[in-house]
Enzyme design. Structure first.
Site, PDB file in Angstrom:
ATOM      1  N   HIS A 197      39.951  40.948  40.612  1.00 35.45           N
ATOM      2  CA  HIS A 197      39.250  41.076  39.335  1.00 35.45           C
ATOM      3  C   HIS A 197      38.687  39.783  38.754  1.00 35.45           C
ATOM      4  CE1 HIS A 197      40.325  45.274  39.004  1.00 35.45           C
ATOM      5  NE2 HIS A 197      41.587  44.964  39.271  1.00 35.45           N
ATOM      6  N   HIS A 232      47.308  44.352  36.147  1.00 32.25           N
ATOM      7  CA  HIS A 232      46.483  45.557  36.306  1.00 32.25           C
ATOM      8  C   HIS A 232      45.386  45.574  35.263  1.00 32.25           C
ATOM      9  CE1 HIS A 232      45.637  49.539  37.806  1.00 32.25           C
ATOM     10  NE2 HIS A 232      45.700  50.033  36.593  1.00 32.25           N
TER      11      HIS A 232
END
Length: 170
Positions: A58, A165
């Site tokens: 990410h 996450h």
């Protein structure tokens, strides 16, 4: 008669019915202790590489420049193997230094669901969302659309106050 009684007790057999009995002594207590210990440990397990995986999937800072004629999302999704075994429907990339993204879980974020360790960023980040637009039979040929934006984000944090996450764009 005493010899038979001793043998029955040694084998944990009920002398009246000759059926096996539950173990006596410390065995049940030891078993219960091991079960409780395993349960407690399982609640605190965090994959050792979950933060590193979050960063690799990410965080892209500075933003990668794709080769001429190729789109950012197609290059990044292939590079990270997010097209195997099938095409991942979407992924978000954060274009900020790792330390700024990591700070969401400690000093530059607010816990919105403390029991779930979920934090919202206080500042907006440059983001690129890659959305699947075509999924052929061969996963290496997945085609993605790039959606650039500047928004706040929500992440899940581990016990060490690190993001693990990407939950959503706010």
């Amino acid at each position: 008669m005493k010899l038979i009684e001793k043998l029955q007790k040694a084998k944990n057999v009920d002398p009246m019915t000759d059926t096996p009995m539950a173990p006596r002594g410390s065995c049940p207590l030891l078993f219960l202790t091991l079960i409780l210990l395993a349960t407690c440990l399982a609640q605190n397990i965090v994959l050792p590489n979950s933060y590193e995986r979050f960063v690799s999937e990410h965080v892209d800072f500075p933003k990668t420049t794709p080769p001429k004629g190729q789109s950012y999302c197609n290059v990044m999704m292939r590079r990270l193997s997010l097209t195997h075994p099938g095409c991942r429907p979407s992924n978000n990339f954060i274009h900020a230094p790792t330390r700024q993204v990591g700070a969401i879980c400690s000093r530059s974020g607010i816990y919105v669901y403390p029991s779930l360790n979920q934090c919202d960023s206080l500042k907006a980040f440059l983001l690129t969302t890659c959305k699947l637009v075509f999924s052929p039979h061969r996963p290496q040929r997945c085609i993605y659309r790039e959606i650039p934006q500047t928004r706040r984000i929500r992440v899940a944090c581990n016990q060490q106050q690190q993001p693990v996450h990407f939950l959503r764009i706010l």
